[in-house]
Design an enzyme around this catalytic site. Sequence first.
Site, PDB file in Angstrom:
ATOM      1  N   GLY A 118      -1.806  23.888  38.344  1.00 55.52           N
ATOM      2  CA  GLY A 118      -0.759  24.990  38.608  1.00 55.52           C
ATOM      3  C   GLY A 118       0.107  24.467  40.080  1.00 55.52           C
ATOM      4  N   ALA A 161       2.837  23.489  40.814  1.00 51.74           N
ATOM      5  CA  ALA A 161       4.188  23.667  41.155  1.00 51.74           C
ATOM      6  C   ALA A 161       4.433  25.431  41.290  1.00 51.74           C
ATOM      7  CB  ALA A 161       5.131  23.256  40.265  1.00 51.74           C
ATOM      8  N   GLY A 162       3.331  25.909  40.853  1.00 51.56           N
ATOM      9  CA  GLY A 162       3.555  27.713  40.748  1.00 51.56           C
ATOM     10  C   GLY A 162       3.279  28.261  42.197  1.00 51.56           C
ATOM     11  N   ARG A 163       3.507  29.458  42.124  1.00 51.42           N
ATOM     12  CA  ARG A 163       3.272  30.175  43.404  1.00 51.42           C
ATOM     13  C   ARG A 163       2.082  30.053  44.129  1.00 51.42           C
ATOM     14  NH1 ARG A 163       5.826  35.994  41.608  1.00 51.42           N
ATOM     15  NH2 ARG A 163       4.665  35.411  39.589  1.00 51.42           N
ATOM     16  N   GLY A 209      -9.710  30.831  39.882  1.00 51.21           N
ATOM     17  CA  GLY A 209      -9.163  32.509  40.216  1.00 51.21           C
ATOM     18  C   GLY A 209      -8.239  32.912  39.077  1.00 51.21           C
ATOM     19  N   SER A 237     -13.939  33.789  39.890  1.00 48.74           N
ATOM     20  CA  SER A 237     -13.597  35.199  40.537  1.00 48.74           C
ATOM     21  C   SER A 237     -12.325  35.811  39.897  1.00 48.74           C
ATOM     22  CB  SER A 237     -13.545  35.175  41.927  1.00 48.74           C
ATOM     23  OG  SER A 237     -13.441  36.643  42.237  1.00 48.74           O
ATOM     24  N   SER A 238     -12.411  36.869  39.509  1.00 46.04           N
ATOM     25  CA  SER A 238     -11.102  37.325  39.010  1.00 46.04           C
ATOM     26  C   SER A 238     -10.020  38.021  40.363  1.00 46.04           C
ATOM     27  CB  SER A 238     -11.263  38.937  38.255  1.00 46.04           C
ATOM     28  OG  SER A 238     -12.034  39.767  39.286  1.00 46.04           O
ATOM     29  N   ASN A 239     -10.722  37.708  41.453  1.00 45.49           N
ATOM     30  CA  ASN A 239      -9.806  38.121  42.745  1.00 45.49           C
ATOM     31  C   ASN A 239     -10.318  37.589  43.738  1.00 45.49           C
ATOM     32  OD1 ASN A 239      -8.461  39.210  45.051  1.00 45.49           O
ATOM     33  ND2 ASN A 239      -7.649  40.768  43.529  1.00 45.49           N
ATOM     34  N   HIS A 249       0.803  45.632  39.228  1.00 46.82           N
ATOM     35  CA  HIS A 249       1.232  44.170  39.593  1.00 46.82           C
ATOM     36  C   HIS A 249       2.707  44.117  39.221  1.00 46.82           C
ATOM     37  CE1 HIS A 249      -2.939  43.568  39.532  1.00 46.82           C
ATOM     38  NE2 HIS A 249      -2.870  42.606  40.275  1.00 46.82           N
ATOM     39  N   LYS A 282       3.573  39.383  35.513  1.00 46.17           N
ATOM     40  CA  LYS A 282       1.964  39.172  34.962  1.00 46.17           C
ATOM     41  C   LYS A 282       1.982  39.434  33.513  1.00 46.17           C
ATOM     42  CE  LYS A 282      -2.790  40.814  36.320  1.00 46.17           C
ATOM     43  NZ  LYS A 282      -3.156  39.209  36.446  1.00 46.17           N
TER      44      LYS A 282
END
Length: 273
Positions: A8, A10-12, A102, A128-130, A160, A164
């Site tokens: 990912g 190129a994503g944020r 993540g 981990s979810s976060n 969010h 999302k």
Amino acid sequence: MIKVAVTGAAGRMGSGIIKKITEQDDMEVVAAIEMPNTPLADKDAGLQAGIGEIGVGIVGSERLEETLKSSGAEVLVDFTIAPAAVETIKTATSCGVNVVVGTTGFTDDQMALNIKNVEDNKVGAVISSNMAIGVNVFFNTLKKLAPLLYDFDIEIIEAHHNQKKDAPSGTAMTAFEVITDALNRNPEEVGVFGRKGLVGKRTPEEIGVHAIRGGDIVGDHTVMFVGEGERFEVKHQAHTREVFIAGVIRAVRYVPTAQKGVVSSMNDVLGLE
């Protein structure tokens, strides 16, 4: 020097992770992965992240295996979407590469497959979810607090940004699981996900989980413990994605020496109980 591959890219989140890794003295980006047949192929990942050239070209995920092997990556960081992440984890672990994940929204079957791939290939893993350090302190607080407020009504509210795709958030679901585990309640029986219509009187053991989507909210999570005449709230608010990236950096440092064949949590990374 820890050699890191980022999916990912190129994503944020991916761009932010690449930027932060380049600021560390003990790690470097050696591979940047994007969607299959990406139009960004061969573009320098540093330029895409807005930090100047780093000498690492973006490649499509159809070349993941060969890229991991040729780059010598020791850790792969994944912040993508669940179906893609499952395949990425499968490939990375089969190559003997440790993983820091993540990505959220895994089904039970997908997570079981992730765990099996880590176990079978005997690599280190943090899933981990976060990744935010504060959120994991938040989870730890809920674990200790819930048994003290066992007879309070419990509601979980998350908010969010409007981009999302999964709901409730992985963080909200982890909070739900932490609480149900601490109270020895069956999550299949007590979870109420939103309410509409004539739903009847609230049962003492149910736990409500509610999702809000709007604007550019990075991530807000609130757990309300509501008793007679009083309310106790535990809240975490992420003001910037930097809070997640800070946790990723800690996880990248941790995972090469983590127990192999075991999926570690951010509790393990942070040394929390």
